[in-house]
Scaffold this active site. Sequence first.
Site, PDB file in Angstrom:
ATOM      1  NE  ARG A  53      -3.940   2.217   1.893  1.00 48.29           N
ATOM      2  CZ  ARG A  53      -5.239   2.278   2.450  1.00 48.29           C
ATOM      3  NH1 ARG A  53      -5.776   1.412   3.125  1.00 48.29           N
ATOM      4  NH2 ARG A  53      -5.957   3.378   2.202  1.00 48.29           N
TER       5      ARG A  53
ATOM      6  CG  HIS B  83       1.726  14.860   1.624  1.00 45.40           C
ATOM      7  ND1 HIS B  83       1.418  13.679   2.470  1.00 45.40           N
ATOM      8  CD2 HIS B  83       0.739  14.931   0.760  1.00 45.40           C
ATOM      9  CE1 HIS B  83       0.440  13.215   1.927  1.00 45.40           C
ATOM     10  NE2 HIS B  83      -0.252  13.960   1.246  1.00 45.40           N
TER      11      HIS B  83
END
Length: 363
Positions: A236, A247
């Site tokens: 994942r 970010h």
Amino acid sequence: METVKVETKDRSYDVVVGPGALNGLEGLVADADRVAVIADKKVAGLHGGRLRAVLDEAGVDAAWMDVPSGESCKTLEWFGRTQQFLLDAGCTRKSVMIAFGGGACGDLAGYAAAAYMRGIRFVQCPTTILAHDSSVGGKTAINLPGGKNMTGAFHQPIGVLYDTDLLRTLPDVEVRSGMAEAVKHVLISSKKDALGLLHTMELAEMGEEELIRLIVRGIRVKADIVGRDEREGSVRKYLNFGHTYGHAVEAAAGYGGITHGEAVMTGMIYALILSERITGAGRELTDALQAFAEKNGYPLKEISSHPFDGLLGYMKKDKKASFGDLHFVLLPEAGAPEVRRVSEGDCKAADREYRIRTGVEPE
């Protein structure tokens, strides 16, 4: 109408994509003793009548709370307000909460559902292209002043209703933002299709049928990965491609100063430059992604206001970092992601190279 099944250890649910998908809401709330809606204020103004009509037809008198649009709702203050709202609305563990808005609203509302009474059921009703990623997989979170999505929980919805009729009012900036995640899903999953997509796709010319096809493809990629690794212990992590640097840019710009998808596009180009440096990857994919981004209006020069040292501080707070080490998802080639530990020196060199290639700084 397309349906993608997400199967995790704790829950199995359907993601329904297509015009009129909201009509499936009645079956998801039929056994709830109370239904509460947490909605993006702007979306409520545009499409709230549609959701209210579906609920009225189902005989549901729902409590309703509007929250600020975008990242400005993902704060401790607004999280606290959601908890009090659910309590005041009389919600119990047999209640169902509906998240109605884009990715930020879904993140906040999902975390609210995860925390209230230690977890109540919720339905994701995403209204942006970007939310085709965030609404699937059960990641919920809010931001802290020092970092994005730093406090949250894994909490799977009981269903996702992606009504594509609601996408018609999206401004160009939101289309750009959402398509960055759609591109990411292709890059990490398909060597065969990546370059062709980047060379041919023009966002301004994209029709509804192609849009739905790309959204469903992205959801299938994510559903497959989440089914194998719900809590980000292994594969994942690949879904974070472009997110470590992205970010940092998003946080440095002030949440809302640049959209999440625009920041991720910047982060993906940066990660491909790192891949060249660390794994020996060629430039072809990097150059194709940069050309795609420039052609479609992504603000690649946004980082000009943010020196590397400031971005590094945010990257060190990234959730993939450990023991002071930086970890990035890299692509030796399309469709073959891997997580690598990267030195600060390599990060700085890649940042410098990014600035040169995008014209932010001279060679």
